[in-house]
Design a protein around this motif. Sequence first.
Motif, mmCIF file in Angstrom:
data_model
loop_
_atom_site.group_PDB
_atom_site.id
_atom_site.type_symbol
_atom_site.label_atom_id
_atom_site.label_comp_id
_atom_site.label_asym_id
_atom_site.label_seq_id
_atom_site.Cartn_x
_atom_site.Cartn_y
_atom_site.Cartn_z
ATOM 1 N N LEU A 1 84.639 72.016 18.559
ATOM 2 C CA LEU A 1 85.714 71.554 19.501
ATOM 3 C C LEU A 1 85.522 70.957 20.312
ATOM 4 O O LEU A 1 86.163 69.974 20.462
ATOM 5 C CB LEU A 1 87.087 72.485 19.284
ATOM 6 C CG LEU A 1 87.839 72.757 17.454
ATOM 7 C CD1 LEU A 1 88.901 74.007 18.223
ATOM 8 C CD2 LEU A 1 87.320 71.962 16.694
ATOM 9 N N GLU A 2 84.592 71.406 21.900
ATOM 10 C CA GLU A 2 84.628 70.434 22.523
ATOM 11 C C GLU A 2 83.852 69.051 22.589
ATOM 12 O O GLU A 2 84.178 68.387 22.922
ATOM 13 C CB GLU A 2 83.695 71.943 23.715
ATOM 14 C CG GLU A 2 84.362 72.679 24.484
ATOM 15 C CD GLU A 2 83.598 73.759 24.836
ATOM 16 O OE1 GLU A 2 83.801 74.228 26.016
ATOM 17 O OE2 GLU A 2 82.058 73.344 24.284
ATOM 18 N N ASN B 1 94.653 65.249 15.201
ATOM 19 C CA ASN B 1 95.435 66.312 16.262
ATOM 20 C C ASN B 1 94.966 66.993 14.734
ATOM 21 O O ASN B 1 95.505 68.327 14.788
ATOM 22 C CB ASN B 1 96.296 66.214 16.509
ATOM 23 C CG ASN B 1 95.890 64.927 17.793
ATOM 24 O OD1 ASN B 1 95.702 64.619 18.428
ATOM 25 N ND2 ASN B 1 96.977 63.743 17.172
ATOM 26 N N PRO B 2 93.754 68.147 14.941
ATOM 27 C CA PRO B 2 93.714 69.557 13.904
ATOM 28 C C PRO B 2 94.522 71.110 14.648
ATOM 29 O O PRO B 2 94.019 70.638 15.649
ATOM 30 C CB PRO B 2 92.036 69.410 13.900
ATOM 31 C CG PRO B 2 90.845 68.344 14.821
ATOM 32 C CD PRO B 2 92.027 67.454 14.842
ATOM 33 N N PHE B 3 95.112 71.837 13.985
ATOM 34 C CA PHE B 3 95.934 72.945 14.462
ATOM 35 C C PHE B 3 95.393 73.738 13.311
ATOM 36 O O PHE B 3 95.516 73.854 12.849
ATOM 37 C CB PHE B 3 97.293 72.276 14.167
ATOM 38 C CG PHE B 3 98.106 72.578 14.889
ATOM 39 C CD1 PHE B 3 98.175 73.364 16.042
ATOM 40 C CD2 PHE B 3 99.368 74.398 13.860
ATOM 41 C CE1 PHE B 3 100.245 73.084 16.364
ATOM 42 C CE2 PHE B 3 100.300 74.850 15.310
ATOM 43 C CZ PHE B 3 100.351 74.139 15.940
ATOM 44 N N PHE B 4 94.809 74.478 14.635
ATOM 45 C CA PHE B 4 93.671 75.868 13.822
ATOM 46 C C PHE B 4 94.916 77.194 13.399
ATOM 47 O O PHE B 4 95.267 77.217 14.823
ATOM 48 C CB PHE B 4 91.847 76.716 14.139
ATOM 49 C CG PHE B 4 92.059 75.045 13.770
ATOM 50 C CD1 PHE B 4 90.763 75.264 12.708
ATOM 51 C CD2 PHE B 4 90.836 73.503 14.843
ATOM 52 C CE1 PHE B 4 89.865 74.068 12.570
ATOM 53 C CE2 PHE B 4 90.696 72.850 14.451
ATOM 54 C CZ PHE B 4 89.472 72.907 13.608
ATOM 55 N N LEU B 5 95.093 77.587 13.008
ATOM 56 C CA LEU B 5 96.400 79.041 12.913
ATOM 57 C C LEU B 5 95.034 80.523 12.386
ATOM 58 O O LEU B 5 95.067 80.339 11.307
ATOM 59 C CB LEU B 5 97.204 78.932 11.889
ATOM 60 C CG LEU B 5 97.751 77.678 12.163
ATOM 61 C CD1 LEU B 5 98.888 77.598 11.683
ATOM 62 C CD2 LEU B 5 98.596 78.566 13.647
ATOM 63 N N ALA C 1 83.882 80.810 7.716
ATOM 64 C CA ALA C 1 82.479 79.418 7.271
ATOM 65 C C ALA C 1 82.887 78.112 6.991
ATOM 66 O O ALA C 1 83.051 76.837 7.450
ATOM 67 C CB ALA C 1 81.361 79.473 6.285
ATOM 68 N N GLU C 2 84.054 78.628 6.213
ATOM 69 C CA GLU C 2 84.908 76.859 5.725
ATOM 70 C C GLU C 2 85.941 75.889 6.451
ATOM 71 O O GLU C 2 86.115 75.339 6.716
ATOM 72 C CB GLU C 2 85.459 77.232 3.538
ATOM 73 C CG GLU C 2 85.688 75.729 3.518
ATOM 74 C CD GLU C 2 86.743 76.153 2.095
ATOM 75 O OE1 GLU C 2 85.638 75.898 0.779
ATOM 76 O OE2 GLU C 2 87.215 77.069 1.443
ATOM 77 N N MET C 3 86.585 77.090 7.032
ATOM 78 C CA MET C 3 86.660 76.651 8.675
ATOM 79 C C MET C 3 86.107 75.757 9.436
ATOM 80 O O MET C 3 86.168 74.874 9.886
ATOM 81 C CB MET C 3 87.936 77.918 9.120
ATOM 82 C CG MET C 3 88.631 77.680 10.377
ATOM 83 S SD MET C 3 89.650 78.750 11.202
ATOM 84 C CE MET C 3 91.121 78.836 9.958
ATOM 85 N N LEU C 4 84.873 76.791 9.833
ATOM 86 C CA LEU C 4 84.309 76.119 10.717
ATOM 87 C C LEU C 4 83.539 74.466 10.239
ATOM 88 O O LEU C 4 83.675 74.036 10.905
ATOM 89 C CB LEU C 4 83.032 77.095 10.939
ATOM 90 C CG LEU C 4 83.392 78.428 11.910
ATOM 91 C CD1 LEU C 4 82.629 79.472 11.944
ATOM 92 C CD2 LEU C 4 83.426 78.003 13.605
#
Length: 526
Positions: free
Chosen positions: A441-442, A269-273, A407-410
């Motif tokens: 994420l979709e 369950n990744p949680f992006f801040l 870019a690294e987050m993506l």
Amino acid sequence: MHIQGDMIIGRQAVRGSAGALRAYNPATHAEMEPAFGTATEADLDRACRLAEQALDAYRAVPLEQRARFLETIAEQILAIGPVLIERASAESGLPTARLEGERMRTVNQLRLFAKVVRDGHFLEATLDSALPQRTPPRPDLRMRKIPLGAVAVFGASNFPLAFSVAGGDTASALAAGCPVVVKAHNAHLGTSELVGKAILAAAIECGMPEGVFSLLIGEGNQIGADLVSHPAIKAVGFTGSRSGGLALMRIANARKEPVPVYAEMSSINPFFLLPGALAANTQKLASGFVDSLTLGVGQFCTNPGLVIGLEGEAFNAFCVAAAEALQAKTAGTMLTAGIHKAYVDAVERRAGIEGVQLLARGGEQGAGCAAQAALYQCDAATFLANPALEEEIFGPASILVRCRDEAEMLAVAQHVEGQLTATIHATASDRALAGKLLPTLERKAGRILFNGFPTGVEVSHAMVHGGPFPATSDSRTTSVGATAIERFLRPVCYQDVPSELLPEELRDDNPLGLARVVDGELTITA
């Protein structure tokens, strides 16, 4: 209602004779009375054969009567009273308030499926009129959905009520018109018997055919393998580990007649801040995250086990605040000794991975199966290079991943496996980055949250509790919400069938008053 150590086969409470099991109190390390007899091969075969024999009679039960059956199960569960909560708490270590809420969730999902049955939309009644003058002529075509057949359901360890004997798999299968054979989880034997007898009482009160429900008890993996292998079983519902789900899938696929296994298995369950949200709500986000992570001692399939943010002062402040909040959390009792040992071992393994630092631990570990929360951190390059960091730790453990840039987050979003949920915390200033994350994420998750926490799963028409592998074995389905019924149905087309032989939902006069698609138009008229 007294616990006797019984199974349910058809309309009888049965004492198994293959062996004996006792429930276990994870808080005290004490075995509990009574002993439960385990199923013989003959017991399992009888339960499955009765379910097979009940199919045609049960699926022919009028929709109103089927709906009332589901509502009566809910009433019978409530009628058990405090005995159910006391036993479930003793067997699971879960607090009374949590279990009272879970009981209402169980009751409400039964009532939801009663409404789904009454509405009749799940049948997807569709009529295409004959066109004899057309070249080539078109025959009269009518379609509805019918139940697959008897369904094997495996009780889950982490929800002794809502994902167990009368949980979502059982409720949706019964709503679809499928008889159910449940394999009780060995951690909740007394709870399972109480709920199983409530279902039996409801079946008798509502005049359901014998075999519409059975409850089996057994030790080890063999009973599960035998149940999935039985030729009377036509589908399987499972919530548990990835290894367990894959094992059942292999068995189901190796049968002479393979059958679908709807398994909910693994999710971090990744949680992006995103930066704007972090700058605006650092303390609130940190405390909310830790509360979500440690809810139910981290034994939710939706707890946030992976947090991703951009390097900088805002993310540093979040890490400090999250560590402080985690350190204030006392150790909680885990569901079973086996789950506790697996958690302790997994936490130790993670601490030994190069490039991973332990950021904080929760309160000291107490007696019994108490688990101390753990929070780790690493950079994105370490995460991307180490598959072990994607493994689910079933318990209150999470890892914070620092990304150098967008870019690294993506890249992290693209890298993760299939998930039940993905969360984005964003403000208006973060909309561009959120828009870049959303398409990925979709493809990765069954539910996407904005500015929330994933551990609340509403039982409703729109809820999706599923996702791409390994979150579930079939990304097209959900195990929570009204559309969970679709797992246990298949379409049948009727071509030029005489009107007197057509099912009611497909007759011209529409005696059930259903919404139907007639010649491509949605209508509720004949």
